[in-house]
Structure formats: C-alpha cells, structure tokens
Design an enzyme around this catalytic site. Structure first.
Site, PDB file in Angstrom:
ATOM      1  N   SER A   1       0.839  -1.195   0.000  1.00  0.00           N
ATOM      2  CA  SER A   1       0.000   0.000   0.000  1.00  0.00           C
ATOM      3  C   SER A   1       0.874   1.245   0.000  1.00  0.00           C
ATOM      4  CB  SER A   1      -0.905   0.017   1.232  1.00  0.00           C
ATOM      5  OG  SER A   1      -1.491   1.302   1.331  1.00  0.00           O
TER       6      SER A   1
ATOM      7  N   HIS B   1      -1.086  -1.286  -4.346  1.00  0.00           N
ATOM      8  CA  HIS B   1      -2.367  -0.933  -3.719  1.00  0.00           C
ATOM      9  C   HIS B   1      -2.409   0.588  -3.551  1.00  0.00           C
ATOM     10  CE1 HIS B   1      -5.989  -1.909  -1.432  1.00  0.00           C
ATOM     11  NE2 HIS B   1      -5.621  -0.986  -0.539  1.00  0.00           N
TER      12      HIS B   1
ATOM     13  N   ASP C   1      -4.684   3.714  -2.220  1.00  0.00           N
ATOM     14  CA  ASP C   1      -5.800   4.049  -1.324  1.00  0.00           C
ATOM     15  C   ASP C   1      -6.288   5.471  -1.563  1.00  0.00           C
ATOM     16  OD1 ASP C   1      -6.127   1.715   0.460  1.00  0.00           O
ATOM     17  OD2 ASP C   1      -4.042   2.143   1.004  1.00  0.00           O
TER      18      ASP C   1
ATOM     19  N   MET D   1      -8.950   8.248  -0.350  1.00  0.00           N
ATOM     20  CA  MET D   1      -9.841   8.602   0.774  1.00  0.00           C
ATOM     21  C   MET D   1     -10.346  10.022   0.585  1.00  0.00           C
ATOM     22  SD  MET D   1      -7.415   7.309   3.860  1.00  0.00           S
ATOM     23  CE  MET D   1      -6.753   5.641   3.917  1.00  0.00           C
TER      24      MET D   1
ATOM     25  N   HIS E   1      -8.248   1.192  -4.346  1.00  0.00           N
ATOM     26  CA  HIS E   1      -9.239   1.005  -3.269  1.00  0.00           C
ATOM     27  C   HIS E   1      -9.888   2.355  -2.990  1.00  0.00           C
ATOM     28  CE1 HIS E   1      -9.714  -0.060   1.320  1.00  0.00           C
ATOM     29  NE2 HIS E   1     -10.879   0.071   0.723  1.00  0.00           N
TER      30      HIS E   1
ATOM     31  N   MET F   1     -12.098   4.608  -0.988  1.00  0.00           N
ATOM     32  CA  MET F   1     -12.802   4.821   0.289  1.00  0.00           C
ATOM     33  C   MET F   1     -13.499   6.167   0.178  1.00  0.00           C
ATOM     34  SD  MET F   1      -9.803   3.327   2.709  1.00  0.00           S
ATOM     35  CE  MET F   1      -8.632   3.416   1.362  1.00  0.00           C
TER      36      MET F   1
ATOM     37  N   MET G   1     -11.745  -5.779   4.926  1.00  0.00           N
ATOM     38  CA  MET G   1     -11.012  -4.818   5.758  1.00  0.00           C
ATOM     39  C   MET G   1     -10.751  -5.447   7.122  1.00  0.00           C
ATOM     40  SD  MET G   1     -10.403  -2.162   3.899  1.00  0.00           S
ATOM     41  CE  MET G   1      -9.495  -1.398   5.239  1.00  0.00           C
TER      42      MET G   1
ATOM     43  N   GLY H   1      -9.303   4.086   6.711  1.00  0.00           N
ATOM     44  CA  GLY H   1      -9.025   5.510   6.934  1.00  0.00           C
ATOM     45  C   GLY H   1      -7.571   5.797   7.260  1.00  0.00           C
ATOM     46  N   PHE H   2      -6.889   4.841   7.858  1.00  0.00           N
ATOM     47  CA  PHE H   2      -5.509   5.103   8.278  1.00  0.00           C
ATOM     48  C   PHE H   2      -4.652   3.850   8.131  1.00  0.00           C
ATOM     49  CE2 PHE H   2      -8.419   7.776  10.628  1.00  0.00           C
ATOM     50  CZ  PHE H   2      -7.877   9.033  10.430  1.00  0.00           C
ATOM     51  N   GLY H   3      -3.380   4.057   7.838  1.00  0.00           N
ATOM     52  CA  GLY H   3      -2.420   2.968   7.860  1.00  0.00           C
ATOM     53  C   GLY H   3      -1.948   2.763   9.290  1.00  0.00           C
ATOM     54  N   GLY H   4      -1.240   1.663   9.512  1.00  0.00           N
ATOM     55  CA  GLY H   4      -0.583   1.455  10.796  1.00  0.00           C
ATOM     56  C   GLY H   4      -1.484   1.062  11.952  1.00  0.00           C
TER      57      GLY H   4
ATOM     58  N   ASP I   1      -6.917  -6.384   3.903  1.00  0.00           N
ATOM     59  CA  ASP I   1      -6.321  -5.048   3.971  1.00  0.00           C
ATOM     60  C   ASP I   1      -6.396  -4.479   5.389  1.00  0.00           C
ATOM     61  OD1 ASP I   1      -5.350  -2.543   3.384  1.00  0.00           O
ATOM     62  OD2 ASP I   1      -7.057  -1.925   2.143  1.00  0.00           O
ATOM     63  N   GLY I   2      -5.205  -4.255   5.960  1.00  0.00           N
ATOM     64  CA  GLY I   2      -5.119  -3.579   7.254  1.00  0.00           C
ATOM     65  C   GLY I   2      -4.396  -4.401   8.305  1.00  0.00           C
ATOM     66  N   GLY I   3      -3.264  -3.891   8.764  1.00  0.00           N
ATOM     67  CA  GLY I   3      -2.539  -4.553   9.850  1.00  0.00           C
ATOM     68  C   GLY I   3      -1.946  -5.897   9.468  1.00  0.00           C
TER      69      GLY I   3
ATOM     70  N   SER J   1       2.440  -0.430   6.254  1.00  0.00           N
ATOM     71  CA  SER J   1       3.495  -0.218   7.250  1.00  0.00           C
ATOM     72  C   SER J   1       4.487  -1.375   7.288  1.00  0.00           C
ATOM     73  CB  SER J   1       2.880  -0.078   8.648  1.00  0.00           C
ATOM     74  OG  SER J   1       1.785   0.775   8.594  1.00  0.00           O
TER      75      SER J   1
HETATM   76  C1  DX5 Z   1      -6.550   1.589   5.320  1.00  0.00           C
HETATM   77  C2  DX5 Z   1      -6.060   1.303   3.926  1.00  0.00           C
HETATM   78  C3  DX5 Z   1      -4.974   0.327   3.877  1.00  0.00           C
HETATM   79  C4  DX5 Z   1      -3.705   0.785   4.583  1.00  0.00           C
HETATM   80  C5  DX5 Z   1      -3.022  -0.440   5.109  1.00  0.00           C
HETATM   81  O1  DX5 Z   1      -7.693   2.351   5.270  1.00  0.00           O
HETATM   82  O2  DX5 Z   1      -7.110   0.797   3.117  1.00  0.00           O
HETATM   83  O3  DX5 Z   1      -4.670  -0.078   2.550  1.00  0.00           O
HETATM   84  O4  DX5 Z   1      -2.847   1.496   3.770  1.00  0.00           O
HETATM   85  O5  DX5 Z   1      -1.944  -0.035   5.880  1.00  0.00           O
HETATM   86  P1  DX5 Z   1      -1.289  -0.985   6.986  1.00  0.00           P
HETATM   87  O6  DX5 Z   1      -0.766  -2.187   6.273  1.00  0.00           O
HETATM   88  O7  DX5 Z   1      -0.229  -0.104   7.571  1.00  0.00           O
HETATM   89  O8  DX5 Z   1      -2.381  -1.331   7.969  1.00  0.00           O
HETATM   90 ZN    ZN Z   2      -6.599  -0.151   1.145  1.00  0.00          ZN
END
Ligand code: DX5
Ligand code: ZN
Length: 216
Positions: A8, A33, A35, A37, A66, A68, A137, A142-145, A175-177, A198
């Site tokens: 991502s 990927h 994102d 938003m 993706h 959002m 999801m 909304g956020f990475g990490g 997707d996510g974590g 991340s």
């Molecule tokens: C979150 C995004 C993800 C995000 C994943 O809303 O859709 O694609 O970038 O980031 P990590 O892998 O850090 O959770």
């Molecule tokens: Zn995503």
C-alpha cells in the site's frame, strides 16, 4: 499456494514516491495498492487523481485501486483512464452495487467490493458471482498502521466457503494490519491477496518484507 502481495503506497515516502515505486517494481510484489480517501466516507484524505497519474507513470505492475469514497460510481471512467487495473468500491457506499460492478467491468477493470469490519459476509451472497475481488477490511478504513482485527480470520473462512459453494471466481484480499504475524493464518483461511503498508515500507528491508509475506 500462490498469493498476491499488494504494497500500500499510503505508507510510502511521498517526498520520494518515484524511488519507492521503483523499489516495489524491483520486488516480488505483484500489485500496487492505491488508497483513495475522501474525508467523508472515511475521516481522512489521502491523495487524488494527479498523484495516481504520477504513480501510473512509474509503476510497472497493476494498480489495485481502493476507493474509500462516497458515490464511487462517479469516478469509474476517471480511474479507468488513469490506468487502474482493479477498482474496488465499498459495499457500504453503494446502494446500486450490481450496476456499479457492471460499469467497472465495462470500463475494462476487475471489479472489487470492500467490506468494513462490521459488515457481515452474508450480505455478499446475492452478488458474489459478479465480484472479481472481495477486499476484507481487517482494520477500520481511513488510516495505515492500525492493529489487525482478529475476527477477520473467521470472516475469511466464511467467505471462502461462500465463494466455493457459489462456484464464484472471486479472489479474497485482506487489507489492514497485515504482517508476518498473521499472513500464514490468513492464507490458510483462504486469502489470495495481502495488502501491506506499514509492514513493508517501515521495514529496514522492504524487498525482504515482501518476500516474507509471499512465502506465507
Ligand atoms: C486503510 C487502507 C490500507 C492501509 C493499510 O484504510 O485501506 O490499505 O494502507 O496499511 P497498513 O498495512 O499499515 O495497515
Ligand atoms: Zn486499502
């Protein structure tokens, strides 16, 4: 089993985006990927069309976009023209999901549907044969990490069964974590593609981080 890794770019260094894209070009990852938003569907704004255009200029692998955003159907042609290979919309943002998916495919892209952590798998039952990619999801978008939500494993197992029973060709993307801590269990449950931001970009050796996920 062969899986797809989709780094991502949200976690990339935006001041060195070309460098980070080229690094992923050189890695074993298969997709980028991307994102998007809008600050309405999710509480954050990422980047828009000029940045996607810049990404497409350097990326040598398919763009897995993706969205959002609310009313994603307004931008289907725009993302096709920008070079998206996959366009994923949120179930929660589409009152006419069937029509939206047909329009994405008519514009030459794979059609993806993303579901938030609170959205039950069962709601996809009547549309599963029309979907190319289900994006589960594993954090609130909304956020990475953010931290991986453990209930995702059960959802993936349930989704895999639905896909097999319906003889759907849909791929399951998470997707996510995502990290080496949960990747193996996700693949065992039926995941075909793993998004990681991340875990890859904050690693001291992103190329090796991709390879570790790929061997899950
Ligand atoms: C979150 C995004 C993800 C995000 C994943 O809303 O859709 O694609 O970038 O980031 P990590 O892998 O850090 O959770
Ligand atoms: Zn995503």
């Amino acid at each position: 089993m062969a899986i797809y890794i989709a780094p991502s770019l949200l976690a990339a260094d935006f001041a060195n985006l070309q460098r980070d894209i080229e690094m992923i070009n050189d890695s074993a990852a298969q997709w980028f990927h991307v994102d998007i938003m809008d600050g309405v569907f999710v509480p954050n704004i990422s980047f828009g069309m000029p940045v996607v255009k810049a990404i497409a200029q350097y990326a040598t692998k398919p763009l897995d976009v993706h969205l959002m955003i609310t009313q994603p159907e307004r931008y289907i042609k725009t993302f096709a023209d920008l070079g998206a290979a996959h366009l994923t919309v949120h179930y929660e943002a589409c009152p006419h999901l069937h029509r939206t998916l047909q329009e994405i495919k008519a514009n030459g892209m794979k059609a993806g549907v993303a579901i938030n952590p609170h959205t039950p798998i069962d709601l996809l039952k009547d549309i599963i044969k029309d979907i190319d990619i289900v994006l589960v999801m594993s954090v609130n978008p909304g956020f990475g990490g953010q931290s991986f939500i453990e209930h995702t494993f059960a959802k993936v197992t349930q989704l895999k069964k639905m896909i097999v029973d319906a003889k759907s060709t849909a791929l399951i993307e998470i997707d996510g974590g995502v990290s080496d801590v949960n990747a193996k269990q996700l693949v065992a449950a039926g995941a075909d593609a793993l998004v990681a931001g991340s875990y890859i970009f904050k690693s001291s050796d992103p190329i090796k981080a991709v390879a570790r996920l790929l061997s899950s």
